[in-house]
Design a protein around this motif. Structure first.
Motif, PDB file in Angstrom:
ATOM      1  N   VAL A  90      33.968  41.563  19.478  1.00  0.00           N
ATOM      2  CA  VAL A  90      34.108  42.811  18.716  1.00  0.00           C
ATOM      3  C   VAL A  90      32.796  43.575  18.744  1.00  0.00           C
ATOM      4  O   VAL A  90      31.737  43.014  18.424  1.00  0.00           O
ATOM      5  N   ALA A  91      32.867  44.832  19.116  1.00  0.00           N
ATOM      6  CA  ALA A  91      31.717  45.729  19.024  1.00  0.00           C
ATOM      7  C   ALA A  91      31.730  46.383  17.644  1.00  0.00           C
ATOM      8  O   ALA A  91      32.728  46.999  17.259  1.00  0.00           O
TER       9      ALA A  91
ATOM     10  N   PRO B 162      37.973  60.753   8.280  1.00  0.00           N
ATOM     11  CA  PRO B 162      37.342  59.960   9.338  1.00  0.00           C
ATOM     12  C   PRO B 162      36.475  60.833  10.233  1.00  0.00           C
ATOM     13  O   PRO B 162      36.734  62.034  10.382  1.00  0.00           O
ATOM     14  N   PRO B 163      35.448  60.256  10.858  1.00  0.00           N
ATOM     15  CA  PRO B 163      34.548  61.052  11.711  1.00  0.00           C
ATOM     16  C   PRO B 163      35.285  61.683  12.887  1.00  0.00           C
ATOM     17  O   PRO B 163      36.204  61.081  13.450  1.00  0.00           O
ATOM     18  N   ASP B 164      34.851  62.884  13.271  1.00  0.00           N
ATOM     19  CA  ASP B 164      35.521  63.554  14.390  1.00  0.00           C
ATOM     20  C   ASP B 164      35.077  63.011  15.741  1.00  0.00           C
ATOM     21  O   ASP B 164      35.652  63.368  16.776  1.00  0.00           O
ATOM     22  N   ASP B 165      34.063  62.135  15.760  1.00  0.00           N
ATOM     23  CA  ASP B 165      33.649  61.486  17.000  1.00  0.00           C
ATOM     24  C   ASP B 165      33.933  59.984  16.965  1.00  0.00           C
ATOM     25  O   ASP B 165      33.346  59.206  17.726  1.00  0.00           O
ATOM     26  N   LEU B 166      34.848  59.581  16.102  1.00  0.00           N
ATOM     27  CA  LEU B 166      35.119  58.154  15.903  1.00  0.00           C
ATOM     28  C   LEU B 166      35.540  57.465  17.191  1.00  0.00           C
ATOM     29  O   LEU B 166      34.953  56.459  17.604  1.00  0.00           O
ATOM     30  N   VAL B 167      36.575  57.975  17.843  1.00  0.00           N
ATOM     31  CA  VAL B 167      37.110  57.303  19.033  1.00  0.00           C
ATOM     32  C   VAL B 167      36.083  57.291  20.156  1.00  0.00           C
ATOM     33  O   VAL B 167      35.911  56.289  20.856  1.00  0.00           O
ATOM     34  N   HIS B 168      35.380  58.378  20.335  1.00  0.00           N
ATOM     35  CA  HIS B 168      34.357  58.444  21.386  1.00  0.00           C
ATOM     36  C   HIS B 168      33.291  57.381  21.181  1.00  0.00           C
ATOM     37  O   HIS B 168      32.914  56.669  22.133  1.00  0.00           O
ATOM     38  N   ARG B 169      32.809  57.236  19.964  1.00  0.00           N
ATOM     39  CA  ARG B 169      31.752  56.269  19.695  1.00  0.00           C
ATOM     40  C   ARG B 169      32.264  54.829  19.815  1.00  0.00           C
ATOM     41  O   ARG B 169      31.563  53.942  20.296  1.00  0.00           O
ATOM     42  N   LEU B 170      33.505  54.603  19.386  1.00  0.00           N
ATOM     43  CA  LEU B 170      34.085  53.267  19.543  1.00  0.00           C
ATOM     44  C   LEU B 170      34.241  52.920  21.023  1.00  0.00           C
ATOM     45  O   LEU B 170      33.941  51.796  21.445  1.00  0.00           O
ATOM     46  N   ALA B 171      34.704  53.879  21.819  1.00  0.00           N
ATOM     47  CA  ALA B 171      34.908  53.633  23.248  1.00  0.00           C
ATOM     48  C   ALA B 171      33.583  53.362  23.957  1.00  0.00           C
ATOM     49  O   ALA B 171      33.491  52.474  24.818  1.00  0.00           O
ATOM     50  N   THR B 172      32.559  54.106  23.591  1.00  0.00           N
ATOM     51  CA  THR B 172      31.244  53.908  24.196  1.00  0.00           C
ATOM     52  C   THR B 172      30.726  52.501  23.918  1.00  0.00           C
ATOM     53  O   THR B 172      30.230  51.806  24.817  1.00  0.00           O
ATOM     54  N   ALA B 173      30.845  52.056  22.681  1.00  0.00           N
ATOM     55  CA  ALA B 173      30.371  50.723  22.309  1.00  0.00           C
ATOM     56  C   ALA B 173      31.202  49.628  22.948  1.00  0.00           C
ATOM     57  O   ALA B 173      30.670  48.605  23.410  1.00  0.00           O
ATOM     58  N   LEU B 174      32.519  49.810  22.990  1.00  0.00           N
ATOM     59  CA  LEU B 174      33.395  48.792  23.577  1.00  0.00           C
ATOM     60  C   LEU B 174      33.044  48.567  25.039  1.00  0.00           C
ATOM     61  O   LEU B 174      32.951  47.416  25.501  1.00  0.00           O
TER      62      LEU B 174
ATOM     63  N   ALA C 264      30.146  49.376  26.583  1.00  0.00           N
ATOM     64  CA  ALA C 264      28.766  48.913  26.729  1.00  0.00           C
ATOM     65  C   ALA C 264      28.638  47.414  26.445  1.00  0.00           C
ATOM     66  O   ALA C 264      27.834  46.730  27.072  1.00  0.00           O
ATOM     67  N   GLU C 265      29.434  46.907  25.509  1.00  0.00           N
ATOM     68  CA  GLU C 265      29.344  45.510  25.109  1.00  0.00           C
ATOM     69  C   GLU C 265      30.425  44.645  25.735  1.00  0.00           C
ATOM     70  O   GLU C 265      30.527  43.453  25.415  1.00  0.00           O
ATOM     71  N   ASP C 266      31.242  45.253  26.604  1.00  0.00           N
ATOM     72  CA  ASP C 266      32.359  44.530  27.219  1.00  0.00           C
ATOM     73  C   ASP C 266      33.180  43.801  26.157  1.00  0.00           C
ATOM     74  O   ASP C 266      33.523  42.624  26.290  1.00  0.00           O
ATOM     75  N   ALA C 267      33.476  44.524  25.088  1.00  0.00           N
ATOM     76  CA  ALA C 267      34.200  43.949  23.953  1.00  0.00           C
ATOM     77  C   ALA C 267      35.708  44.111  24.141  1.00  0.00           C
ATOM     78  O   ALA C 267      36.172  44.871  24.987  1.00  0.00           O
ATOM     79  N   GLN C 268      36.452  43.374  23.340  1.00  0.00           N
ATOM     80  CA  GLN C 268      37.913  43.512  23.330  1.00  0.00           C
ATOM     81  C   GLN C 268      38.388  44.514  22.280  1.00  0.00           C
ATOM     82  O   GLN C 268      39.439  45.119  22.423  1.00  0.00           O
TER      83      GLN C 268
END
Length: 210
Positions: A175-176, A111-123, A125-129
């Motif tokens: 969902v983002a 898995p990518p080493d920046d996976l959680v960071h990128r998911l958190a940024t998108a969540l 930014a999009e006010d996602a659940q």
């Protein structure tokens, strides 16, 4: 492989290792050897630095996993109800620690080493659940970042509504979708069959030489 300590400012995470590995024959596919290390060890080493605390979700004889040095949580509700049951278990555990839970699959060693960071940024930014990664046009629902406020709703969906597919639950929520490049390889490549393990051996050589 080098074991890295968890990050203090990251969300807690859970590795879903509760599947039945039918396509790999007897035994847990995530315990198969990949370049001298269990597949699960590759996953742990990749995602542990992205979390503040990390647990395994598994079923059956839990003592078979104690050598990995992580807390182990069986599905609650029990009964091999699929990955949503594991995520529900993780959300209940994580809710006392954080507003989020990072979810990872045990059979995906790179898995990518920046996976959680990128998911958190998108969540955010999009006010996602929920935020989930996408590669090659496919959503990877057994990876993601979930708001722990979903825990009661998810438990009801699993127990009362009989929801078993992650995609069905995602479809009813904000969902983002976070795209990831699939070159030089798909980081969400997972090992289901013996031929997948052979391919993973070739990919692992790249990581061990870098």
């Amino acid at each position: 492989m080098r074991v890295v300590e968890p990050a203090r400012d990251a969300p807690p995470g859970i590795i879903l290792a509760g599947g039945q590995s039918r396509r790999m024959g007897d035994g847990d596919k995530f315990l198969r050897s990949l370049r001298g290390q269990p597949i699960l060890r590759w996953v742990i080493d990749a995602v542990r630095p992205q979390t503040s605390a990390l647990v395994l979700n598994a079923n059956g004889d839990l003592t078979r996993l104690t050598s990995f040095g992580l807390p182990i949580m069986a599905d609650d509700p029990p009964g091999q109800l699929g990955p949503l049951a594991g995520i529900a278990t993780g959300l209940r555990w994580a809710a006392a620690r954080d507003d989020y839970l990072a979810v990872f699959a045990a059979d995906t060693p790179f898995p990518p080493d920046d996976l959680v960071h990128r998911l958190a940024t998108a969540l955010q930014a999009e006010d996602a659940q929920i935020a989930v990664p996408v590669s090659l046009g496919r959503q990877h629902g057994v990876f993601g970042l979930w708001r722990t406020s979903l825990r009661n709703e998810l438990e009801r969906a699993v127990i009362e509504d009989g929801c078993r597919k992650v995609g069905h639950f995602l479809a009813a929520h904000r969902v983002a979708l976070v795209p990831f490049e699939a070159e030089p390889f798909d980081p969400f490549f997972n090992i289901n069959r013996r031929e997948d393990l052979l391919h993973a051996e070739d990919l692992a050589a790249h990581f061990q030489s870098s």
